[in-house]
Design a protein around this motif. Structure first.
Motif: not given
Length: 873
Positions: A402-412, A436-444, A490-498
């Motif tokens: 709950v803390r990881d997904r909601l309290v902090v969250g991975d909204v991109l 069709r490879l969309k950057p997402e904040a949630l690791e997948r 294992r994909l995860r887009w982080e802001p600093e990648l910009s």
């Protein structure tokens, strides 16, 4: 007051409610939803003609992009030095950030919105040469790693502290008036009010206070008074740069007053409000700005994430719970009920039994806890306690989710395509849309089948980005396949990648061109031969045909000059693995074959002398090198009977015998030399014997004889123990060898029981390390065989009544039963099978065979990938 003299500061006002007395100063908490709502209410009431916002003024041209439909926060302003992209800074904005609310209000009402903080040109140039001791000040990059961006603006809730940690123990009255002491204003106020948690104090006094008696300016008046008291006590709070920033802000406010009169609203950190309100001459402010360094910078909008707004990420944005604050901002009515509903939905998605009754009881418990603790409304602490007790049944495991997904969250967040970007970023965006490879904040995790065009393109893009240092994807082990035609990422887009993309832009304007140039430069500057071979492998994975000749030339030069057998042995496996990728990717690997063969020959020549007189650590390292070389030799092509070469990575055709001068034949000769030399450490000799036995180049009787010689009483127990480790240790299936060959087990058993007592203690750790690597079932079977004793084993072999597979002779009936299934798998003797490749559908399963018209490669690859058996048709 439209005619303010240039020599006067903004006129003081008795309160922000007195609209005729000067500019409207709205002190806020950065990323505070309560401040954001208060800012909107104050702007609606005051209706200023211009809105000034704390931020880099170079971003004024980017403000209109905030109104586009494709712009969705959280986003950040990214500033970087043009000729040094790694020197960068972010100014993050969430939906609940007061600055973002002010920008949106200005755009909706047709009012200019301008940034008034110190320009990024000065911020990024200040301290670039190491002269700035306050480098971790908000808005700057950290000195330890110039490319590591930090959140700009004030990272703390209300002001300047670069470290969002708590203030010193003892409270505000106990602190020395030392300008070097850095304070957290929010923590000081909370401690003064008797709170041990600044977040809880902020919720009580701001987030949970409904209304201000009809006056929207009261919250800012109260907060300004608190900041005034803190500034009188602490000065700049240990941040000398604030003096310069505030001088520049005062100059910008004066300029806005000359243009718009007093209808000016300023949205800034509450920490700065007392400094902006105090009197100061224009000359004094300009003197503080004189001689500042300057750099040429570019700015743009980039996506941001809630996780990067959280304090746990190390970016110091000043809030522990961005997801919770986003919820408070978007759901002002019945926030607790709506939050518990979100939690229940998340837990249900994770297959936990949560009903409506759980939600009702959790809300009741949160309200009760808030009443008992004297809080106006339940805060995050109360809702968390209620969720733990009611929905998680006291467990912290689902609560962590709950803390990881909601309290902090991975909204991109998202930014429009019209936002400025370097050419490389635009090419990357086009590739992402095409694949069709969309950057997402949630690791997948993504499974790629390289036989499919789209998946092959995705793999190529990810490998090229890794070469450029843009670690969007990380290769991982596949759970369902071991074939070479599959990859798992294992994909995860982080802001600093910009920032990393901007840095990589110096290598080229497209991903292909940039990766090619970067690979060529890395090859020339590689510190070791193994690094060059690894780079060659990565070039093949990334499909960089133009870079490969440069890498191969450097590889050949390094291999010719490097005389260290260990370096050569480290380099060979990666080079040989590279030969295999041509099967699936269609890459020409002929240039690698000659270099790999030459490298192998140099290893063969130099290995025996290099194995002499080694200590225990060096001997163990050499054993690992031998294992790696052995695996590489098994993948090298042997000369075909017609004088050509077998397929890359394959073996000689079924039924053919490798010539004595072939690569494998020469390798077997090297192993025989290692097995017979007394000067070679026992662990190396034992491994050489084991590899020859596995290859069928050494009869079991001969292996038993060599083991008997080593385990004879004339050999030191420590030497014998290292030989055993090399023969049956290292996780190479030695346990199964002892299970199925009781003669070898009997030799080990007899030797072990005969080790003298004084020597047993010395060899025990080595033996324990050897046998502890076996699987549980293997250890249990070995223990059972040893418990039966040698007499029972002999009688069992004589009568044939032992456990299956332990008879003295071959069980032909059981062996024949395997042949039909083996023929089916290999396609031997069946029309249209994998051996013929008629229908092109044999893919070898997970063994690595291809699909389509390359079905004939399936059987061959089954041979060299799995090395199961060689059967003549």
């Amino acid at each position: 007051m439209s005619g303010v003299r240039d020599t006067e500061p903004p006129a003081p006002q008795g309160g922000v409610t007195a609209r005729g007395a000067g500019p409207l100063l709205l002190g806020v908490r950065h990323h505070g939803p309560g401040s954001a709502r208060a800012v909107r209410a104050a702007l609606e009431a005051a209706a200023p003609r211009v809105v000034l916002i704390e931020g880099p003024p170079e971003a004024d041209a980017l403000v209109p992009l905030a109104a586009e439909k494709d712009m969705r926060p959280p986003v950040a302003l990214l500033a970087h030095v043009v000729d040094e992209p790694g020197n960068s800074a972010f100014w993050p904005l969430a939906e609940f950030s007061p600055e973002w609310v002010a920008i949106r209000w200005a755009l909706e009402h047709g009012v200019p919105a301008r940034f008034i903080d110190l320009p990024a040109a000065h911020t990024l140039a200040w301290g670039r040469d190491g002269a700035d001791p306050d480098r971790d000040e908000p808005g700057s990059a950290r000195p330890a790693h110039p490319a590591d961006p930090v959140a700009a603006g004030n990272p703390d809730a209300l002001g300047p502290a670069a470290d969002p940690g708590r203030p010193d123990e003892g409270g505000a009255t106990d602190r020395p008036l030392d300008a070097s002491v850095r304070i957290d204003p929010l923590a000081v106020l909370a401690e003064t009010a008797g709170y041990d948690d600044p977040e809880r104090w902020w919720e009580d006094v701001v987030e949970h206070r409904a209304g201000t008696g009809g006056d929207p300016f009261v919250p800012f008046t109260v907060l300004e008074e608190a900041m005034q008291a803190l500034r009188e006590t602490y000065g700049v709070g240990g941040h000398d740069r604030d003096l310069v920033r505030e001088a520049y802000m005062r100059l910008q406010i004066r300029a806005a007053q000359r243009e718009f009169g007093d209808d000016v609203a300023v949205v800034c950190g509450a920490w700065h409000v007392p400094a902006l309100r105090r009197r100061a001459t224009v000359g004094a402010d300009r003197a503080l700005l004189k001689g500042m360094p300057k750099a040429k910078v570019d700015l743009t909008w980039v996506p941001w994430t809630h996780r990067r707004l959280s304090r746990v990420s190390g970016y110091g944005a000043g809030i522990d719970s961005p997801g919770w604050y986003g919820h408070l901002f978007s759901a002002p009515d019945r926030p607790v009920v709506r939050w518990m509903t979100k939690v229940a939905r998340l837990l249900r998605d994770e297959d936990r039994g949560v009903s409506s009754a759980h939600v009702i009881e959790a809300v009741r418990l949160a309200d009760t806890l808030a009443a008992m603790r004297g809080r106006p409304l339940p805060g995050l602490t109360e809702t968390t306690d209620a969720v733990r007790a009611v929905m998680c049944e006291g467990s912290d495991v689902p609560l962590a989710l709950v803390r990881d997904r909601l309290v902090v969250g991975d909204v991109l967040g998202e930014v429009p395509e019209s936002a400025p970007a370097v050419p490389l970023q635009r090419d990357l965006a086009r590739s992402q849309r095409r694949l069709r490879l969309k950057p997402e904040a949630l690791e997948r995790e993504v499974e790629l089948d390289l036989r499919k065009e789209t998946d092959a393109g995705r793999s190529t893009l990810l490998h090229r980005l890794r070469l450029l240092g843009v670690a969007w994807g990380e290769p991982t082990t596949s759970r369902g396949s071991t074939g070479t035609f599959r990859e798992t990422w294992r994909l995860r887009w982080e802001p600093e990648l910009s920032v990393r993309v901007a840095e990589a832009g110096v290598w080229g304007t497209t991903v292909l061109a940039a990766a090619t140039a970067k690979a060529e430069a890395d090859a020339v500057g590689a510190p070791s031969l193994a690094d060059v071979t690894a780079l060659a492998e990565r070039c093949l994975l990334a499909e960089l045909p133009d870079a490969l000749p440069v890498v191969m030339r450097v590889l050949a030069d390094r291999a010719a000059l490097d005389a260290d057998v260990g370096h050569l042995a480290q380099a060979l496996p990666a080079l040989v693995r590279s030969l295999r990728y041509g099967d699936v990717r269609g890459t020409d690997t002929h240039a690698l074959a000659d270099v790999a063969a030459g490298l192998a020959e140099r290893v063969f020549v130099g290995l025996p002398p290099a194995c002499a007189a080694l200590d225990s650590d060096a001997a163990e390292e050499m054993r690992r090198h031998i294992d790696a070389v052995h695996g590489a030799v098994g993948l090298l092509a042997e000369p075909a009977p017609d004088g050509g070469n077998a397929p890359a990575g394959g073996t000689a055709p079924v039924g053919a015998t490798a010539s004595a001068g072939g690569i494998r034949g020469r390798w077997h000769s090297v192993l025989r030399v290692l097995a017979a030399r007394d000067t070679v450490p026992g662990v190396v000799r034992g491994r050489a014997v084991r590899l020859l036995l596995d290859e069928g180049e050494l009869a079991q009787e001969e292996a038993a004889r060599l083991m008997g010689l080593v385990l004879s009483p004339g050999t030191e127990p420590a030497d014998a123990a290292t030989w055993i480790e090399g023969f049956v240790g290292g996780g190479s299936g030695g346990g199964m060898l002892l299970v199925h060959d009781e003669r070898l087990l009997g030799l080990v058993d007899a030797w072990l029981t005969g080790v003298p007592t004084e020597a047993f203690t010395d060899v025990l750790p080595l033996l324990r390390r050897t046998f502890s690597a076996y699987e549980t079932g293997v250890r249990r079977t070995l223990g059972e065989l040893v418990r039966r004793g040698p007499g029972v084993r002999t009688s069992a072999q004589a009568t044939g009544s032992g456990i299956p597979g332990f008879a003295a002779d071959l069980d032909t009936d059981r062996a024949d039963a395997v042949l039909p299934m083996l023929s089916l798998l290999l396609g031997l003797g069946e029309p249209g099978g994998a051996g013929d490749g008629v229908d092109g559908r044999a893919d070898g399963g997970d063994g690595g065979g291809d699909s389509g018209g390359d079905g004939g490669d399936g059987a061959d690859r089954t041979h060299h990938d799995n090395d199961l058996v060689r059967v003549a048709p």
